[in-house]
Motif scaffolding. Structure first.
Motif, PDB file in Angstrom:
ATOM      1  N   GLU A  10       0.823  -1.205   0.000  1.00 22.81           N
ATOM      2  CA  GLU A  10       0.000   0.000   0.000  1.00 22.81           C
ATOM      3  C   GLU A  10       0.862   1.262   0.000  1.00 22.81           C
ATOM      4  O   GLU A  10       0.600   2.211  -0.747  1.00 22.81           O
ATOM      5  CB  GLU A  10      -0.932   0.005   1.214  1.00 22.81           C
ATOM      6  CG  GLU A  10      -1.931  -1.150   1.247  1.00 22.81           C
ATOM      7  CD  GLU A  10      -1.379  -2.384   1.951  1.00 22.81           C
ATOM      8  OE1 GLU A  10      -0.130  -2.470   2.093  1.00 22.81           O
ATOM      9  OE2 GLU A  10      -2.182  -3.249   2.344  1.00 22.81           O
ATOM     10  N   ASP A  11       1.912   1.260   0.832  1.00 19.92           N
ATOM     11  CA  ASP A  11       2.767   2.446   0.919  1.00 19.92           C
ATOM     12  C   ASP A  11       3.550   2.669  -0.372  1.00 19.92           C
ATOM     13  O   ASP A  11       3.735   3.813  -0.809  1.00 19.92           O
ATOM     14  CB  ASP A  11       3.730   2.316   2.099  1.00 19.92           C
ATOM     15  CG  ASP A  11       3.006   2.383   3.440  1.00 19.92           C
ATOM     16  OD1 ASP A  11       1.849   2.854   3.456  1.00 19.92           O
ATOM     17  OD2 ASP A  11       3.576   1.956   4.445  1.00 19.92           O
ATOM     18  N   LEU A  12       3.992   1.587  -0.996  1.00 17.48           N
ATOM     19  CA  LEU A  12       4.728   1.720  -2.257  1.00 17.48           C
ATOM     20  C   LEU A  12       3.819   2.282  -3.345  1.00 17.48           C
ATOM     21  O   LEU A  12       4.253   3.101  -4.167  1.00 17.48           O
ATOM     22  CB  LEU A  12       5.278   0.350  -2.672  1.00 17.48           C
ATOM     23  CG  LEU A  12       6.281   0.314  -3.819  1.00 17.48           C
ATOM     24  CD1 LEU A  12       7.483   1.195  -3.520  1.00 17.48           C
ATOM     25  CD2 LEU A  12       6.740  -1.114  -4.079  1.00 17.48           C
ATOM     26  N   GLN A  13       2.564   1.872  -3.333  1.00 10.20           N
ATOM     27  CA  GLN A  13       1.609   2.397  -4.311  1.00 10.20           C
ATOM     28  C   GLN A  13       1.383   3.895  -4.111  1.00 10.20           C
ATOM     29  O   GLN A  13       1.328   4.666  -5.072  1.00 10.20           O
ATOM     30  CB  GLN A  13       0.283   1.642  -4.190  1.00 10.20           C
ATOM     31  CG  GLN A  13      -0.777   2.057  -5.198  1.00 10.20           C
ATOM     32  CD  GLN A  13      -0.391   1.745  -6.635  1.00 10.20           C
ATOM     33  OE1 GLN A  13       0.349   0.796  -6.898  1.00 10.20           O
ATOM     34  NE2 GLN A  13      -0.884   2.545  -7.560  1.00 10.20           N
ATOM     35  N   MET A  14       1.279   4.319  -2.856  1.00 13.88           N
ATOM     36  CA  MET A  14       1.048   5.729  -2.572  1.00 13.88           C
ATOM     37  C   MET A  14       2.261   6.594  -2.912  1.00 13.88           C
ATOM     38  O   MET A  14       2.135   7.806  -3.109  1.00 13.88           O
ATOM     39  CB  MET A  14       0.699   5.906  -1.089  1.00 13.88           C
ATOM     40  CG  MET A  14      -0.641   5.307  -0.687  1.00 13.88           C
ATOM     41  SD  MET A  14      -2.046   6.094  -1.503  1.00 13.88           S
ATOM     42  CE  MET A  14      -1.957   7.735  -0.834  1.00 13.88           C
ATOM     43  N   LEU A  15       3.443   5.986  -2.982  1.00  9.34           N
ATOM     44  CA  LEU A  15       4.671   6.733  -3.266  1.00  9.34           C
ATOM     45  C   LEU A  15       4.955   6.873  -4.765  1.00  9.34           C
ATOM     46  O   LEU A  15       6.003   7.416  -5.134  1.00  9.34           O
ATOM     47  CB  LEU A  15       5.863   6.061  -2.584  1.00  9.34           C
ATOM     48  CG  LEU A  15       5.951   6.238  -1.064  1.00  9.34           C
ATOM     49  CD1 LEU A  15       7.068   5.373  -0.496  1.00  9.34           C
ATOM     50  CD2 LEU A  15       6.177   7.697  -0.699  1.00  9.34           C
ATOM     51  N   ARG A  16       4.078   6.397  -5.606  1.00  7.34           N
ATOM     52  CA  ARG A  16       4.328   6.477  -7.051  1.00  7.34           C
ATOM     53  C   ARG A  16       4.571   7.902  -7.547  1.00  7.34           C
ATOM     54  O   ARG A  16       5.463   8.128  -8.374  1.00  7.34           O
ATOM     55  CB  ARG A  16       3.181   5.830  -7.822  1.00  7.34           C
ATOM     56  CG  ARG A  16       3.237   4.316  -7.821  1.00  7.34           C
ATOM     57  CD  ARG A  16       2.239   3.706  -8.778  1.00  7.34           C
ATOM     58  NE  ARG A  16       2.397   2.272  -8.840  1.00  7.34           N
ATOM     59  CZ  ARG A  16       3.276   1.631  -9.594  1.00  7.34           C
ATOM     60  NH1 ARG A  16       4.096   2.332 -10.371  1.00  7.34           N
ATOM     61  NH2 ARG A  16       3.352   0.324  -9.602  1.00  7.34           N
ATOM     62  N   PRO A  17       3.813   8.897  -7.092  1.00 12.69           N
ATOM     63  CA  PRO A  17       4.129  10.270  -7.530  1.00 12.69           C
ATOM     64  C   PRO A  17       5.531  10.708  -7.126  1.00 12.69           C
ATOM     65  O   PRO A  17       6.228  11.378  -7.908  1.00 12.69           O
ATOM     66  CB  PRO A  17       3.049  11.116  -6.822  1.00 12.69           C
ATOM     67  CG  PRO A  17       1.922  10.168  -6.594  1.00 12.69           C
ATOM     68  CD  PRO A  17       2.567   8.857  -6.303  1.00 12.69           C
ATOM     69  N   PHE A  18       5.957  10.346  -5.918  1.00 13.79           N
ATOM     70  CA  PHE A  18       7.323  10.660  -5.478  1.00 13.79           C
ATOM     71  C   PHE A  18       8.355   9.979  -6.374  1.00 13.79           C
ATOM     72  O   PHE A  18       9.347  10.606  -6.778  1.00 13.79           O
ATOM     73  CB  PHE A  18       7.500  10.202  -4.026  1.00 13.79           C
ATOM     74  CG  PHE A  18       8.933  10.114  -3.573  1.00 13.79           C
ATOM     75  CD1 PHE A  18       9.669  11.249  -3.288  1.00 13.79           C
ATOM     76  CD2 PHE A  18       9.560   8.879  -3.452  1.00 13.79           C
ATOM     77  CE1 PHE A  18      10.989  11.170  -2.885  1.00 13.79           C
ATOM     78  CE2 PHE A  18      10.879   8.785  -3.045  1.00 13.79           C
ATOM     79  CZ  PHE A  18      11.604   9.929  -2.758  1.00 13.79           C
TER      80      PHE A  18
END
Length: 393
Positions: free
Chosen positions: A193-201
């Protein structure tokens, strides 16, 4: 010690069952565990990460040769399994690991593991009430674990003070991290979940991507290519090791590196060996810090006291000190997926899209070109309607 029970039972099927998958290492088992299988493990104090990996595989039941809750500390895994509706047959004894084989059909019923019409092992079925009692007892012994953790922390500091304080012993690597952002991914708590949320970064900053053992596979599964793979190479796939990333093999302090032979057999170019006492996620952070990373973003790593203890390893004290060493460079992405979740319902998005199209049509209708287009579309519609009514007449 418990021994397999070879007692014949009624051939009428009962309980839950499926194909047996057996492995003493839970993280290896989850790679081949399929929905409906019966997982046979030997995992004392099932931790949260292992339990979540088992739940993701959706087995029919989990049979544990060891104690799922030994009482050393309040581990989180058993409650996760039971809350997911997966029966947990606990403490059936180590001989079960040799008494059953992969591919056999088995069922769990009334506290027994049954293959065919023969009882192979017997244990305790853990439910929510039993787990709550065991966790209460485990919390009573938490102070002992805290003392052991503190002692391990001081021991590690004495052993690795030169590495921690001055970077003595850090190997040379090819990957350039000077002035760059670095993303360290561990297959740990909420990593997907956290890796998915970091895609913009990741898209905006293009950080150096370091996968720690299975974390490298997590990057590949997310459609990303790791820049570096760090670990003892026991839980990363062959295909990921061959992806072209620089490989740093975590070795024991005396120089022994069991994972090096596997890397060399796969033909990986110029692997780097890094002897260190700590964990693989520690050396990944130390490398990034020493090689000039401007920012280190951690995904799936251990951050809280409960997580350090939940891993059940004395070596986790090194991670505590490493996080202090890295200091202000470290940004923990843990829980970012729970911090922000979109609350816009689907119907509102549909209305927004329709409103956009309506505004577009109104704008087109106010222009000469748009008026011409609408007249042309109207003529086509009249022709179609005339043809349709003619067919029915």
């Amino acid at each position: 010690m418990r021994f397999p029970l070879r007692r014949r039972v009624s051939p009428e099927p009962a309980g839950v069952g499926g194909t047996v998958r057996v492995d003493a290492r839970t993280k290896n088992l989850t790679k081949r565990l399929r929905p409906g299988d019966v997982a046979v493990i030997n995992h004392r104090d099932i931790d949260q990460v292992s339990a979540e990996a088992l739940v993701a595989c959706r087995p029919a039941a989990v049979v544990n040769a060891a104690e799922s809750i030994s009482g050393r500390y309040p581990n989180l895994g058993p409650s996760i399994l039971v809350e997911a509706g997966i029966p947990l047959l606990d403490h059936v004894g180590e001989p079960v690991m040799a008494a059953v084989s992969d591919g056999e059909s088995a069922r769990v019923h009334d506290g027994e593991l049954i293959v065919g019409d023969t009882v192979i092992a017997r244990g305790t079925v853990l439910d929510a009430a039993a787990i709550e009692v065991a966790m209460t007892d485990a919390r009573a012994g938490l102070s002992t674990q805290m003392e052991a953790f503190a002692a391990n922390t001081m021991e590690y500091l004495l052993q690795e003070r030169d590495l921690l304080l001055d970077g003595v012993g850090l190997p040379d690597i090819r990957t350039d991290m000077e002035g760059r952002h670095v993303l360290v991914v561990v297959r740990g708590y909420h990593y997907k979940e956290d890796l998915q949320m970091l895609r913009p970064f990741i898209r905006d900053y293009k950080p150096v991507l370091i996968g720690v053992d299975g974390g490298a596979d997590a990057l590949v599964e997310a459609g990303l290519k790791p820049t570096m793979i760090v670990g003892d190479m026991d839980s990363v796939s062959d295909s990921t090791l061959r992806c072209g990333a620089e490989v740093v093999v975590h070795a024991y302090r005396d120089g022994r590196a069991p994972g090096l032979s596997r890397v060399q057999e796969l033909g990986v170019k110029d692997p780097v060996v890094f002897p260190a006492t700590g964990t693989s996620e520690d050396i990944a952070m130390l490398l990034a810090d020493d090689k000039g990373a401007d920012l280190i973003v951690a995904v799936g790593t251990h951050a809280t006291l409960v997580e350090f203890l939940d891993k059940g390893r004395a070596g986790m004290a090194s991670t505590f000190l490493t996080r202090l060493r890295v200091g202000s460079k470290l940004v923990d992405a843990k829980g970012v997926s729970r911090l922000y979740r979109t609350s816009v319902p689907t119907w509102m998005l549909v209305v927004l899209v329709l409103a956009g199209f309506l505004a577009l049509f109104v704008a087109l209708g106010s222009t000469p070109a748009g008026d011409t287009i609408f007249q042309l579309l109207g003529s086509r519609w009249d022709a179609f309607w005339s043809w349709l009514t003619g067919v029915f007449e």
